[in-house]
Design a protein around this motif. Sequence first.
Motif, PDB file in Angstrom:
ATOM      1  N   UNK A  39       0.794  -1.230   0.000  1.00  0.00           N
ATOM      2  CA  UNK A  39       0.000   0.000   0.000  1.00  0.00           C
ATOM      3  C   UNK A  39       0.830   1.285   0.000  1.00  0.00           C
ATOM      4  N   UNK A  40       1.982   1.300   0.673  1.00  0.00           N
ATOM      5  CA  UNK A  40       2.806   2.518   0.664  1.00  0.00           C
ATOM      6  C   UNK A  40       3.246   2.861  -0.761  1.00  0.00           C
ATOM      7  N   UNK A  41       3.662   1.838  -1.499  1.00  0.00           N
ATOM      8  CA  UNK A  41       4.058   2.059  -2.902  1.00  0.00           C
ATOM      9  C   UNK A  41       2.855   2.484  -3.737  1.00  0.00           C
ATOM     10  N   UNK A  42       1.697   1.915  -3.424  1.00  0.00           N
ATOM     11  CA  UNK A  42       0.470   2.260  -4.163  1.00  0.00           C
ATOM     12  C   UNK A  42       0.151   3.742  -4.019  1.00  0.00           C
ATOM     13  N   UNK A  43       0.238   4.258  -2.803  1.00  0.00           N
ATOM     14  CA  UNK A  43      -0.040   5.678  -2.557  1.00  0.00           C
ATOM     15  C   UNK A  43       0.916   6.544  -3.378  1.00  0.00           C
ATOM     16  N   UNK A  44       2.182   6.184  -3.393  1.00  0.00           N
ATOM     17  CA  UNK A  44       3.181   6.945  -4.144  1.00  0.00           C
ATOM     18  C   UNK A  44       2.872   6.918  -5.647  1.00  0.00           C
ATOM     19  N   UNK A  45       2.537   5.744  -6.172  1.00  0.00           N
ATOM     20  CA  UNK A  45       2.264   5.619  -7.607  1.00  0.00           C
ATOM     21  C   UNK A  45       0.989   6.358  -8.009  1.00  0.00           C
ATOM     22  N   UNK A  46      -0.022   6.308  -7.161  1.00  0.00           N
ATOM     23  CA  UNK A  46      -1.259   7.033  -7.467  1.00  0.00           C
ATOM     24  C   UNK A  46      -1.032   8.534  -7.447  1.00  0.00           C
ATOM     25  N   UNK A  47      -0.214   9.006  -6.539  1.00  0.00           N
ATOM     26  CA  UNK A  47       0.108  10.441  -6.511  1.00  0.00           C
ATOM     27  C   UNK A  47       0.901  10.851  -7.755  1.00  0.00           C
ATOM     28  N   UNK A  48       1.786   9.952  -8.213  1.00  0.00           N
ATOM     29  CA  UNK A  48       2.512  10.231  -9.463  1.00  0.00           C
ATOM     30  C   UNK A  48       1.532  10.277 -10.634  1.00  0.00           C
ATOM     31  N   UNK A  49       0.604   9.324 -10.649  1.00  0.00           N
ATOM     32  CA  UNK A  49      -0.404   9.308 -11.721  1.00  0.00           C
ATOM     33  C   UNK A  49      -1.207  10.604 -11.718  1.00  0.00           C
ATOM     34  N   UNK A  50      -1.642  11.032 -10.534  1.00  0.00           N
ATOM     35  CA  UNK A  50      -2.399  12.285 -10.420  1.00  0.00           C
ATOM     36  C   UNK A  50      -1.605  13.458 -10.977  1.00  0.00           C
TER      37      UNK A  50
END
Length: 497
Positions: free
Chosen positions: A149-160
């Motif tokens: 989940x920590x990596x997921x949050x980072x990747x979603x913020x990059x996507x945004x």
Amino acid sequence: MNQKEIHSLRKELKKALYENNMQQAKPIAEQLEAQYDGKATGDNESTQVIIAATLAKYYQKMKNYDKSAHYSRQAIHIANIEKMALTSTLIEVHLNYAKLEKEYKQYTNARKLLATLLQKLEKSKWEDNFAYGLTYRLLAKVGFEDMTFDAVVNQLNQALGYFRKDVDEDHPIIYQTIDDLTETHIRMESYQEALEMQEYLLQVYQETDDLLLPATILLRIGEIYFYIDLKKARKTVTQALDLLQSLEKTALLYESKGNLLLAELDENLANYPRAITYYKRSLDQLRQVHETEHFMIVYAYSKIGTLHMKVNQLKEAKQYLEEGIKLTENHPRIRMQFLYALGKIYSNEKSYDHALAMYHAFLDQLEQEDKKLSKAYADTLQSIAFNFIQQDNVDQAFEYYQAAISIYQKVKPISNEELGFASIRLAYCYENKAIKEIEKANEWYEYGVGKVEKVRDKSLTEEALASIIDFYQRHDFPKKQPLYENKLVKLQLAKSK
């Protein structure tokens, strides 16, 4: 067939897939497949990649993993051999193939595909920020499945970040990505962060003419409050329902979700009659938007039936459970809830053959799932044993209690309450079966009482002590009876203080 004709077929197939018209899509796909030879020579290379990419998408829609993966690999392989420049078609192939691998739980392969795509995007200095955003969002979705989940949050913020370079804040992809972030924070139990995400979306869409979107966001906020503040959860979901009901066009699917949330809230608060009302309201709405055997309809039937049992409204419970179980053929797990509950109802009605059929069907399903060594299996054996006790068939009950105890003793952590009372009931069987074994009965009464005492529940301990004292009053154990009588007196004195 020339390139123009192939491109025309591709366009037709994409349209048919978009409209979910598989009957129309099939002959078009067959025509394209006839033109595929897998060879990359000259001008033919881009055409073969386009055909392979289109067929991969078609077979993905058809749920044919092998063919979809095959054509995806072919498209990438041809492009690599011929060192083709990155195109929107190749980007789409990588993304669709990664989605396919995710769907079939091939998470490592999905990650490799997306990592390769990112390298190609960077190497070619691809200027479409949207492509970067889609890649990072899909990486996050893969990570979500195996809970990084920590990596997921980072990747979603990059996507945004990438999406925001290309589209306005009220674009659907921004909403969807923020909703992904919300779900991730919920799974991380970071409820305040999840709440802030949805409150931000509510601000973005509060001026919109379409009130459906603010209503759905309010439902989401209500879901989050469910974890942290039940009073605010009820208020927010009720507000969402009021907004939904004010729409000119009915939104029954979302209304049903709101009623389900209120039902679950009242169920958690043990307000079962009101929970039943909300579940019934939701069921009525779900019937209007889903097919008869849809999972949510079956789920509502299960909830209504089991909650009617909790308030001892067995006639109503039986009605909903018998209606619902007919819809469970494609939902084996929830079917088990119906089987067990109906077993209890039929047992209460003294319809022992019907009860036994339900219990054995429940056990069969557990065996299919390799869950024979489970508390649920042992509990069901106990229920069957109790049915035989009710029919004065002590010898048959004896066998089922023995089997249940054997499982309780192996399942970790040990459930002392169930093991204790199953042992006391086995002791009763030793005492009353055709060939009586009173010494064995004494051993199992003592064993059972000892297990129940470990639960540290005074009411349960009192019940267990009363059982063994009754046994000693029926039989001659002069040294042991006072010991347990003293325990019971001390317990009752402690309760009265």
